[in-house]
Every structure is written in C-alpha cells, then in structure tokens.
Design a protein around this motif. Structure first.
Motif, PDB file in Angstrom:
ATOM      1  N   THR A   1      -3.374  12.154   3.094  1.00 40.29           N
ATOM      2  CA  THR A   1      -4.206  10.958   3.233  1.00 40.29           C
ATOM      3  C   THR A   1      -4.343  10.569   4.695  1.00 40.29           C
TER       4      THR A   1
ATOM      5  N   LYS B   1     -12.209   5.779   0.461  1.00 42.49           N
ATOM      6  CA  LYS B   1     -12.466   4.605  -0.380  1.00 42.49           C
ATOM      7  C   LYS B   1     -11.191   4.100  -1.044  1.00 42.49           C
ATOM      8  N   ARG B   2     -10.336   5.029  -1.516  1.00 40.51           N
ATOM      9  CA  ARG B   2      -9.068   4.615  -2.114  1.00 40.51           C
ATOM     10  C   ARG B   2      -8.205   3.881  -1.107  1.00 40.51           C
ATOM     11  N   LEU B   3      -8.199   4.377   0.121  1.00 40.53           N
ATOM     12  CA  LEU B   3      -7.402   3.754   1.172  1.00 40.53           C
ATOM     13  C   LEU B   3      -7.947   2.373   1.516  1.00 40.53           C
ATOM     14  N   GLU B   4      -9.251   2.251   1.604  1.00 39.39           N
ATOM     15  CA  GLU B   4      -9.872   0.960   1.900  1.00 39.39           C
ATOM     16  C   GLU B   4      -9.599  -0.041   0.785  1.00 39.39           C
ATOM     17  N   THR B   5      -9.668   0.417  -0.449  1.00 38.06           N
ATOM     18  CA  THR B   5      -9.395  -0.459  -1.590  1.00 38.06           C
ATOM     19  C   THR B   5      -7.947  -0.918  -1.575  1.00 38.06           C
ATOM     20  N   SER B   6      -7.045  -0.001  -1.265  1.00 34.18           N
ATOM     21  CA  SER B   6      -5.624  -0.336  -1.224  1.00 34.18           C
ATOM     22  C   SER B   6      -5.327  -1.362  -0.140  1.00 34.18           C
TER      23      SER B   6
ATOM     24  N   MET C   1       0.836  -1.191   0.000  1.00 30.72           N
ATOM     25  CA  MET C   1       0.000   0.000   0.000  1.00 30.72           C
ATOM     26  C   MET C   1       0.869   1.238   0.000  1.00 30.72           C
TER      27      MET C   1
ATOM     28  N   ASP D   1      -0.498   8.679  -1.079  1.00 28.94           N
ATOM     29  CA  ASP D   1      -0.117   9.740  -2.002  1.00 28.94           C
ATOM     30  C   ASP D   1       0.746  10.769  -1.283  1.00 28.94           C
TER      31      ASP D   1
ATOM     32  N   SER E   1     -14.626  11.350   1.076  1.00 29.87           N
ATOM     33  CA  SER E   1     -15.162  10.011   0.835  1.00 29.87           C
ATOM     34  C   SER E   1     -14.314   9.250  -0.167  1.00 29.87           C
ATOM     35  N   ALA E   2     -13.871   9.940  -1.214  1.00 29.85           N
ATOM     36  CA  ALA E   2     -13.054   9.287  -2.234  1.00 29.85           C
ATOM     37  C   ALA E   2     -11.706   8.869  -1.664  1.00 29.85           C
ATOM     38  N   ALA E   3     -11.122   9.725  -0.812  1.00 31.51           N
ATOM     39  CA  ALA E   3      -9.826   9.394  -0.218  1.00 31.51           C
ATOM     40  C   ALA E   3      -9.929   8.166   0.680  1.00 31.51           C
TER      41      ALA E   3
END
Length: 310
Positions: free
Chosen positions: A8, A40-45, A1, A4, A36-38
């Motif tokens: 973050t 979600k990106r972290l959760e996906t990673s 992981m 950025d 929310s997007a940040a």
C-alpha cells in the motif's frame, strides 16, 4: 487506519513520484484499476483526499504530501534493516539522492561523493544537478544543498557553513588592470555579472569588517554576463574580470592562488550553505553520515582560508 501491507505504501509512493496511476501501476506491476482502488481505500480510511486528479496528471494534496513523505521514510527504514540483515553487517547501506547547484557539484561534490561511496561499498550516490529549487518529496530527494534560509517549514535544515560571497580576480587581471582597494572602485573594473533565477546580480553587497556598520551595495558592470556561475568562474580564472560568488564555490581557486580575494577590510553578502532534508522526524543513518562528513569538510577547508577568525 491500518495498511494491508507495505505494498500500500509502495503504491502511494509510486503514484506521487510518477504523477499518474498508469505509471504507478507499471512500477508496482499492478493494473491501473488496482492502483486506483488502493488509493481510494487509503483515502477512505484516512477521511481525506490524498491526490488531485486531472486529465494530465495526479498530484498529491497537502495531506497527500505528508503521507508520501512518511511512506518514503518508512519504506527506507525497512529496506535499510533488510540490507543490514542480508549483508550481516551494520555498515551504511542504501541509496542517497542529493541535489546541488552545478557550481557546487563541479567544484567539490563530484570528487568528494565518489570518495564517500568508495569508502562505503553499500552506498549508492545519485547526484542531481539543478540550480532551481526542486520539490524534495516529489523528486525523492534525500538531501538538498541550498544557499540561504529555509523556505519550506515542513522541511528540516542544518547549517553546514556560515559562508559569505567574496569578490576576487586572477593575478593576471590584477597585474593588467590594477587592484581595487575599496568596493567603490569596482565601477572602474570589468565585473562578471551573473543572473540567478532570472534576476541580474549587478549590485554587490559589502559591509565593514569588525564594525557595526550597515551593509551597502555597489552597482557593477562589465562586458560579460551569464546565468551559469561556473562560466563566470572560468572567465575570472582566464583573467577577464572580477567575480563575486560564495567562498565555498571558490575555495579551490582561492587556496591554489588562482584567484586573489579583494577588500580585506570588508565582508561580502552572507551565503550560508544548508543541508535540507524532507523529514523532521526520521533521517536515515546514511543521510546523517553524509551531512556530518560534509559539514566537517567545509569547516576544515573554510578554516584554512581564514586562519584568523572572522
């Protein structure tokens, strides 16, 4: 992981501390959608859900709490390094958020922490008074001063003082009502009963000093009861009854002769004081310094009350 950038981590921390995406956005100067997007990106990673979302609040999951704790420590470490470089010094810098009971805060911490901050100009003290056990991660607590064993294994605790509860009364009360020689005689006296976490503490524990005897309890009663230990202490100082509290909270009154310790041949219930920190791995230097100094202070003051080792 990969992150950025540090933003973050700041978004993650702000979401946990404010309990909402909107609140995190205001703190980080971002739109709710960007927060929310940040997340979600972290959760996906990571491949895990970091927050449970409801219509009322956003709360960290177990995995989220771990990430929030590490994010807070990482940001603190960076901030500490930046402060040192900017100041051109390697002295202590940064804020320290401490939670303690009202009794401990009033009887010792308020003055001592102010003196500590005065000695270290780069330090900011934020003392949070609460008799309840707060969530260290969610509330951003650096040090929680707690009596008793550590309950949360994800936290780390250091024993500051192996104290005990003591029964004592003012000289005025003892002159008027007589001095009880054994704990069983408490039934004939006015005892100041406290409620702790909605539990009435009307059974006081004792054990014989220097002997391998089993602890025993004595039921007590009196005309006055409350859920604030400082009020019970005030009543005791006014000569209204016998109080049973941690010797740490009573140090100043005992040392000044305002209260007299009872039952020299007995020990009260153990009431060890711990410094609890949210992380087992990284503890800032400023936090360690407070813990070290406070431990030394308590050791010195308790030794003065016990010239002969227990």
């Amino acid at each position: 992981m990969e992150f950025d950038n540090l933003d973050t981590l700041r978004v993650l921390l702000a979401t946990a501390e404010t309990g909402s995406l909107t609140g995190a956005g205001k703190r980080c100067r971002l739109s709710t959608a960007a927060v929310s997007a940040a997340i979600k990106r972290l959760e996906t990673s990571l491949g895990v859900r970091l927050f449970e979302r409801t219509t009322r609040a956003v709360r960290p999951t177990a995995e989220g709490a771990v990430m929030v704790d590490h994010a807070r420590r990482a940001l603190e470490l960076v901030a500490e390094g930046q402060a040192k470089v900017r100041a051109g010094t390697f002295g202590l810098t940064g804020s320290i958020r401490i939670t303690a009971t009202a009794m401990l805060a009033r009887e010792m911490l308020a003055y001592w922490l102010a003196e500590f901050a005065g000695t270290h100009p780069g330090i900011e003290i934020d003392l949070q008074i609460s008799d309840a056990r707060v969530d260290l991660v969610r509330e951003g607590i650096d040090i929680a001063l707690r009596n008793g064993p550590l309950m949360d294994s994800t936290h780390s605790a250091r024993l500051l003082a192996p104290a005990r509860r003591v029964a004592c009364a003012s000289p005025e009360y003892l002159a008027r009502r007589g001095t009880p020689l054994e704990p069983c005689e408490l039934a004939q006296h006015d005892c100041l009963v406290c409620h702790v976490r909605e539990r009435r503490q009307d059974q006081w524990q004792f054990e014989l000093k220097g002997e391998a005897s089993a602890p025993f309890q004595v039921r007590v009663a009196g005309p006055l009861a409350c859920n604030d230990a400082s009020i019970a202490l005030q009543w005791a100082l006014e000569g209204r009854g016998i109080v049973y509290q941690s010797e740490i909270d009573l140090m100043a009154s005992l040392a000044g002769g305002k209260l007299v310790r009872l039952f020299a041949g007995h020990l009260g219930e153990p009431a060890p004081l711990y410094a609890v920190v949210p992380s087992r791995q990284y503890v800032p230097a400023r936090v360690n310094e407070v813990i070290e100094r406070l431990s030394a202070l308590l050791t010195e003051r308790l030794a003065a009350l016990h010239p002969i080792a227990r």
